[in-house]
Design an enzyme around this catalytic site. Sequence first.
Site, PDB file in Angstrom:
ATOM      1  N   CYS A 111      -2.475   3.341   9.070  1.00 17.72           N
ATOM      2  CA  CYS A 111      -3.626   2.414   8.595  1.00 17.72           C
ATOM      3  C   CYS A 111      -4.549   1.834   9.486  1.00 17.72           C
ATOM      4  CB  CYS A 111      -3.016   1.196   7.546  1.00 17.72           C
ATOM      5  SG  CYS A 111      -1.688   0.333   8.183  1.00 17.72           S
ATOM      6  N   HIS A 151       0.751  -1.109   0.019  1.00 15.74           N
ATOM      7  CA  HIS A 151       0.072   0.078  -0.136  1.00 15.74           C
ATOM      8  C   HIS A 151       0.896   1.309   0.099  1.00 15.74           C
ATOM      9  CE1 HIS A 151      -3.624  -2.136   2.161  1.00 15.74           C
ATOM     10  NE2 HIS A 151      -3.783  -2.091   0.916  1.00 15.74           N
TER      11      HIS A 151
HETATM   12  N1  ARG Z   1      -2.803  -7.315   6.890  1.00 18.94           N
HETATM   13  C1  ARG Z   1      -3.597  -6.230   6.284  1.00 18.94           C
HETATM   14  C2  ARG Z   1      -3.428  -6.497   4.869  1.00 18.94           C
HETATM   15  O1  ARG Z   1      -2.544  -7.004   4.459  1.00 18.94           O
HETATM   16  C3  ARG Z   1      -2.555  -5.010   6.644  1.00 18.94           C
HETATM   17  C4  ARG Z   1      -3.292  -4.062   6.123  1.00 18.94           C
HETATM   18  C5  ARG Z   1      -2.205  -2.611   6.528  1.00 18.94           C
HETATM   19  N2  ARG Z   1      -2.979  -1.419   6.060  1.00 18.94           N
HETATM   20  C6  ARG Z   1      -2.341  -0.427   5.291  1.00 18.94           C
HETATM   21  N3  ARG Z   1      -3.120   0.651   4.503  1.00 18.94           N
HETATM   22  N4  ARG Z   1      -1.058  -0.476   5.138  1.00 18.94           N
HETATM   23  O2  ARG Z   1      -4.265  -5.747   4.000  1.00 18.94           O
END
Ligand code: ARG
Length: 289
Positions: free
Chosen positions: A270, A174
């Site tokens: 997040c 992300h």
């Molecule tokens: N385990 C989650 C996933 O893989 C973590 C999300 C973290 N979110 C972020 N925006 N970085 O989707």
Amino acid sequence: MDRPFFLMTDPGCYDVSYRINPWMKPDAWTQAQARAACEGSRDLRRALESAGARVETVGAVRGLPDLVFPANAAVVLDGRVLLARFRHPERQGEEPVFRAAFQKLKARGLVREVLDLPDGLFHEGAGDAIWDADRRLFWCGYGPRSSKGAIAVVRRTFGQETVALELASDRFYHLDTCFCPLAGGKVLYYPAAFTPAALATLRARVAEPDRIEATDEEAAAFCVNAVNLGPRVVMARAPESLRAKLQARGYALTEVDLGPFILSGGAAYCMTLRLDRTSAPAALRHAAE
Ligand code: ARG
């Protein structure tokens, strides 16, 4: 306008029980981690509140551990909510939960409109569409999770400029894991997470003195995944090197122990979703930003 306003999720059903990114380690999950997660979430909320913010909470749902990462639920600007569509089936069950949560916020007058993404596109919310209040545009990540085609939807929905940045690796899946605009126009980012073209775009948009580069160690500590409120930056425990870099540029750090969330590939940014962002020029906004 009032105080910064965030959404967070009750961590009561959080765990690491599947693996959809390389940081996730279901085998390392213990009851002690679950307790530490509750403390970390509480400390993050307190840090935001001490910085002047207000926090609204979504209830936990058994079987949806990653609900604790509401940044992925939607893109929100000017009271308009563009709901996410998750790439992985493991997280798709969060969509109706967040939809209902936003409908409730709408009924209370806390957001204005709840909108859907067209079929056939994935987009993981504010994790891949980060509002830059100084430049007044969305930085949009794509590749591992969000579809490139969803960026035009963000642009049209909010009527704002978007800058597309392709993410090069599954480790920084992300945009919010490797990119953080800071008040005053500086940008904290981790260069290795981007394709060469994305890096060129970023550097063409952000002048050299405004770029703060994170090292491998700082990025792996999930410190780029930070919440910025004016001069304050709230993040997971930071290596001394990063603390020094940010302090030298006039930012004040609040560090929170978020180890159990890093085990899932997430941290401060997040675990929150900012609901009060507006596209109005700075002169029309209040100091809270
Ligand atoms: N385990 C989650 C996933 O893989 C973590 C999300 C973290 N979110 C972020 N925006 N970085 O989707």
